[in-house]
Design an enzyme around this catalytic site. Structure first.
Site, PDB file in Angstrom:
ATOM      1  N   GLU A 336     -49.318   2.426 -43.745  1.00  0.00           N
ATOM      2  CA  GLU A 336     -49.569   1.878 -42.408  1.00  0.00           C
ATOM      3  C   GLU A 336     -48.902   0.537 -42.172  1.00  0.00           C
ATOM      4  O   GLU A 336     -48.543   0.192 -41.044  1.00  0.00           O
ATOM      5  CB  GLU A 336     -51.088   1.714 -42.170  1.00  0.00           C
ATOM      6  N   ASP A 379     -10.059  -7.659 -39.826  1.00  0.00           N
ATOM      7  CA  ASP A 379      -8.657  -7.932 -39.535  1.00  0.00           C
ATOM      8  C   ASP A 379      -8.131  -8.922 -40.564  1.00  0.00           C
ATOM      9  O   ASP A 379      -8.898  -9.582 -41.273  1.00  0.00           O
ATOM     10  CB  ASP A 379      -8.525  -8.498 -38.119  1.00  0.00           C
TER      11      ASP A 379
END
Length: 921
Positions: A336, A379
């Site tokens: 829970e 990049d």
């Protein structure tokens, strides 16, 4: 451009002018204009050919004098207003309800409603409160992620200068109109400071430069000029590299121009990047992990209540009175506290990152995804290398070092910069000037007097400075530098010599160098202006080779990422040789692409299917000549191959890849819309910061994984024991209220998992929550826990053999309640991650929580709360026997944990060895 004829008839829907094709328009809006179907947003089209100014005007049924007002109104109705598509945020109530679609939350809700239906109000209230907390946390995170359109309005113009006519025979007039009224085919004027109001093609330009960093992330302005003759090379270039195209979201830096609108509204590239479908990212690594574990639990939970009911009805003759117990058993299997533990662990990690490293985590599950990342795509420029070139060498035509070559190149750069009044210095010119200042023996540049300058433009691809040399009155010297092919075309030499120099330049370019050719010529001094026509009959001087400078921390950061099990993929638009050289200098091997070469080019990517690309991307490291669409496709292929991917980008052109990755990362100085799209924002574009973020993600994920393993194995053992006891005993082995209190005690103690410090081994590799691994773990240790519970039954039978009736039931409940909490405390301490004793002793919060849980388990039945919950005091013999059981359980638990760690560690090392062997091949 005044000689360009105007179309004679309006193009209706699906109709194009003669001699043109609707399928070859340069970007999505033009496709709509000519009736072709636009590509899906975020992907961007690839043009088979590029249209000249004449062709684009014809295809748009327009002309240099602009549209007639009546036709503009018709097109406004047809294409709609030139506004960005509205992004309507989801209302809070709908977002809250939508959170219930999570399978784990849905099952908890059903269990809560069933508990309420059978009047188990305590259980129902606890479950429904946890469901509410889970939905609130999830909807809050979605609300933060949806706040993104405010930055777009700052990049869109409000008015534009348009050229229109009141009738076909009326003269054209310029006037300011709202940007929303612009339509495809409109001719507009652009001046310094103007925001480009739509996607346009330049018809006429005078020194026009455009700042498109909001789209590409590049800081330098880009020169734009019309395309009056076909250029096949441009068809292979990306749209942002085409000099005749300007896009919405960019701004004019200098010069002026006239352009025709080819895309408006939602058909522009700017709008496509922010389309709602582009924003929808597939399930992340965190979502996939949690859902996999949730569905495993759901199968158990759905089977448990019917089995309990049927077994009790068949063997004990009990009816629906056992339903509350059956629901309590199912709830006992449920973690829970999972939403609370997950949110707390991730929030603490995000707060620590923001405080110590300046890294902002915008979406909390992204922190887990960072910990699970095994492939990082980025990049080259600005990440692996600094955003500035340096001169590597200056050589003459025979490839011998020659300082005179650098001196002449510096003269051209200096006087071009001073006399041409450029909006910003070129990075290559700055590198040449810096190298010349450091060189020794060259004649100082200030001794030359600048006369004139012809700045670089994309058509000529050269720049020329005219200087007066000391002691040579009546003579002007032209110094030209630029692209090798363009300079050699202007030199007086035979074809064989030109081919030899081109071959030399190609060899240097293949080695990763960027080249400038330098040539000069003496001309008689004159007062008249110099023009590009004077750039003829030059004498070749030599070549200046430049290279990218590796970022200072890149090599070390790459080594650290490799040791953490993260493969780096370089996705760049640079030349393959340039990309490969930069990676080699940093010790990053290009990898192999299965026979395709070390560096994979965009041309090869276009020929591969998705399945083939996934195999190639898994082996290769460097991808060159990539457009935004290529980057997104490569990232998607890696995800499809089972990798958890991160992508580092900073421009609008990186948005497709940012959305395609499991976790999008950008630096703080990225464009606004990239920051809004990213999940993690770095203080700077630095791989070291990414490593710190990965560590924080693994820290949080390690705590979550430890919580799930310990809680689920313990819960499974308790459920098995409850089912067995329910069939063996004439009474319920534990009352629903007792199960609820036991779960509350477990939940309170389990909060300590969010504050634990995982072992060093958990930080050395990506943390992935695999449901199959969890199932094996919880099954093995759950059965061991069930064995301890069943042994406790024997202890209780021996200790309570004289008790009978209600007293016996209350004592049995108390004994099992105490044993459950003590075994849970043992599990929390002994199953905590960490192979060394020192690491296990370091779990301060967990040890304290386990001690508190043990104290509650022993003392609660002895307090006044015990009788209220149906429990009574136990004889001393029980505690003595229970201690023996717990001791044996601790020994078995330790032995099983060591065996599991040996097997798990061997599997990890084998998997790492296979990956390294594949990289070697």
């Amino acid at each position: 451009m005044n000689s360009v004829p105007e179309g004679s008839a309006a193009a209706g829907p699906g109709r194009t002018a003669p001699g043109t094709s609707a399928s070859v328009t340069p970007f999505p809006a033009a496709s709509a204009t000519t009736g072709a179907q636009a590509p899906s947003p975020g992907t961007g089209p690839v043009s088979p050919q590029v249209k000249t100014s004449l062709q684009i005007l014809r295809s748009l049924d327009s002309g240099p004098r602009g549209l007639v007002e009546a036709r503009a109104e018709e097109r406004l109705v047809r294409f709609g207003e030139n506004v960005l598509p509205a992004w309507r945020p989801v209302p809070w109530p709908r977002r809250f309800i939508r959170s219930l679609r999570d399978p784990f939350t849905s099952v908890l809700l059903c269990l809560g409603l069933v508990s309420a239906a059978v009047s188990a109000w305590g259980t129902a209230c606890v479950i429904l409160a946890l469901v509410a907390v889970s939905c609130l946390l999830r909807s809050t995170e979605e609300h933060r992620a949806d706040r993104s359109t405010a930055a777009l309005k700052e990049l869109v113009a409000t008015t534009a200068t348009v050229v229109r006519r009141s009738s076909a025979d009326a003269p054209p007039r310029e006037r300011e109109v709202p940007v929303a009224d612009l339509v495809p085919g409109d001719v507009i004027r652009l001046g310094p400071g103007d925001l480009v109001p739509a996607d346009v093609q330049v018809l006429r330009a005078g020194g026009l430069t455009v700042h498109q960093s909001a789209l590409t992330g590049e800081s330098a302005p880009v020169a734009k000029h019309p395309l009056d003759a076909p250029d096949p090379a441009l068809a292979r270039a990306g749209p942002f590299a085409q000099p005749q195209l300007c896009f919405q979201g960019s701004s004019v830096t200098s010069g002026s121009g006239t352009a025709v609108i080819v895309a408006t509204g939602g058909r522009t590239r700017f709008a496509a990047a922010h389309d709602g479908r582009a924003r929808q990212r597939g399930a992340s690594a965190f979502d996939r992990s949690v859902q996999g574990i949730s569905w495993t639990l759901i199968r158990f939970m759905l089977l448990t209540p019917p089995l309990v009911l049927m077994a009790n009805a068949a063997l004990r003759g009990r009816g629906l009175e056992t339903l509350p117990f059956a629901v309590a058993v199912a709830v006992g299997l449920t973690p829970e506290m999972l939403p609370v533990i997950v949110t707390t662990a991730l929030a603490r990690g995000a707060a620590r990152l923001a405080r110590t490293s300046g890294v902002i985590v915008k979406r909390l599950p992204a922190l887990h995804d960072l910990g699970a990342v095994d492939v990082l795509c980025l990049d080259k420029t600005g990440t692996l290398t600094e955003d500035r070139p340096v001169v590597e060498e200056a050589t003459d035509g025979s490839d011998a070092p020659d300082p005179e070559v650098l001196r002449w190149a510096a003269l051209s750069a200096l006087w071009t910069l001073q006399l041409a009044e450029l909006p910003a210095p070129d990075a290559l010119d700055e590198a040449v000037l810096d190298a010349a200042e450091e060189a020794e023996g060259g004649e100082p540049a200030p001794a030359y007097e600048g006369v004139a300058a012809l700045p670089f433009d994309p058509v000529r691809r050269v720049a020329t400075a005219v200087v007066r040399r000391p002691g040579r009155f009546g003579v002007h010297t032209l110094v030209t530098k630029g692209a090798v092919e363009a300079v050699l075309e202007r030199c007086a030499m035979d074809g064989d010599e030109r081919e030899r120099l081109l071959a030399l330049a190609d060899r240097k370019a293949e080695s990763g160098l960027r080249l400038l050719a330098v040539a000069r010529a003496d001309r008689p001094a004159r007062a008249g202006a110099y023009t590009p026509a004077d750039e003829r009959g030059l004498t070749f001087v030599g070549l200046v080779a430049l290279r990218d400078v590796p970022a200072p921390s890149a090599a070390d950061a790459l080594g650290v990422l490799a040791r953490r099990g993260i493969a780096v993929k370089v996705l760049t638009g640079d030349h393959p040789g340039t990309a490969a050289r930069a990676c080699e200098e940093l010790g990053l091997r290009a990898g192999t692409a299965g026979g395709y070469g070390d560096v994979v080019t965009a041309e090869l990517v276009d020929t591969l299917s998705d399945a083939e690309l996934a195999k190639v991307a898994d082996r290769a490291t460097v991808f060159a000549r990539c457009t935004p669409e290529h980057k997104a496709r490569i990232v998607s292929a890696l995800r499809a191959a089972g990798h958890t991917t991160g992508f580092l980008g900073d421009g609008v052109n990186d948005l497709p890849a940012l959305h395609a990755a499991d976790v999008g990362i950008c630096p703080r100085n990225a464009v606004d819309v990239a920051r809004e799209a990213a999940d993690v924002v770095l203080a700077e574009k630095d791989l070291t910061a990414i490593d710190r973020a990965v560590l924080a993600g693994r820290h949080s994920s390690g705590n979550i994984a430890t919580y799930l393993r310990i809680t689920l194995s313990s819960n499974l053992g308790n459920v098995i024991a409850m089912l067995t006891a329910g069939l063996m005993l004439p009474f319920l082995p534990m009352l629903p209220a007792q199960v609820l209190v036991q779960n509350l005690c477990f939940d309170a103690a389990q909060l300590a998992f969010a504050f634990d410090r995982p072992a060093a081994a958990a930080l050395r590799r990506p943390t992935v929550l695999r449901s199959r691994d969890f199932l094996r773990f919880i099954t093995g240790f759950g059965l061991l826990n069930a064995a301890a519970d069943l042994a406790t039954f024997g202890v209780l039978a021996l200790a309570l053999h004289n008790a009978a009736g209600t007293d016996g039931e209350a004592a049995f409940h108390a004994g099992w309640f105490t044993e459950n909490l003590l075994t849970q405390a043992l599990v929390m301490v002994l199953l905590r991650t960490g192979r060394s004793a020192a690491e296990r002793r370091a779990g301060g919060p967990l040890r304290a929580a386990a001690a508190g849980l043990a104290v509650v388990g022993v003392l609660l039945p002895l307090t006044p709360l015990g009788p209220l919950l149906g429990m009574s005091a136990l004889p001393p013999l029980y505690y003595l026997l229970l201690g023996s059981v717990l001791g044996l359980y601790a020994v078995g638990l330790t032995a099983a944990r060591r065996r599991y760690e040996r097997r798990h560690g061997a599997g990890i090392e084998l998997e790492r060895g296979v990956r390294e062997a594949g990289a070697e091949r």
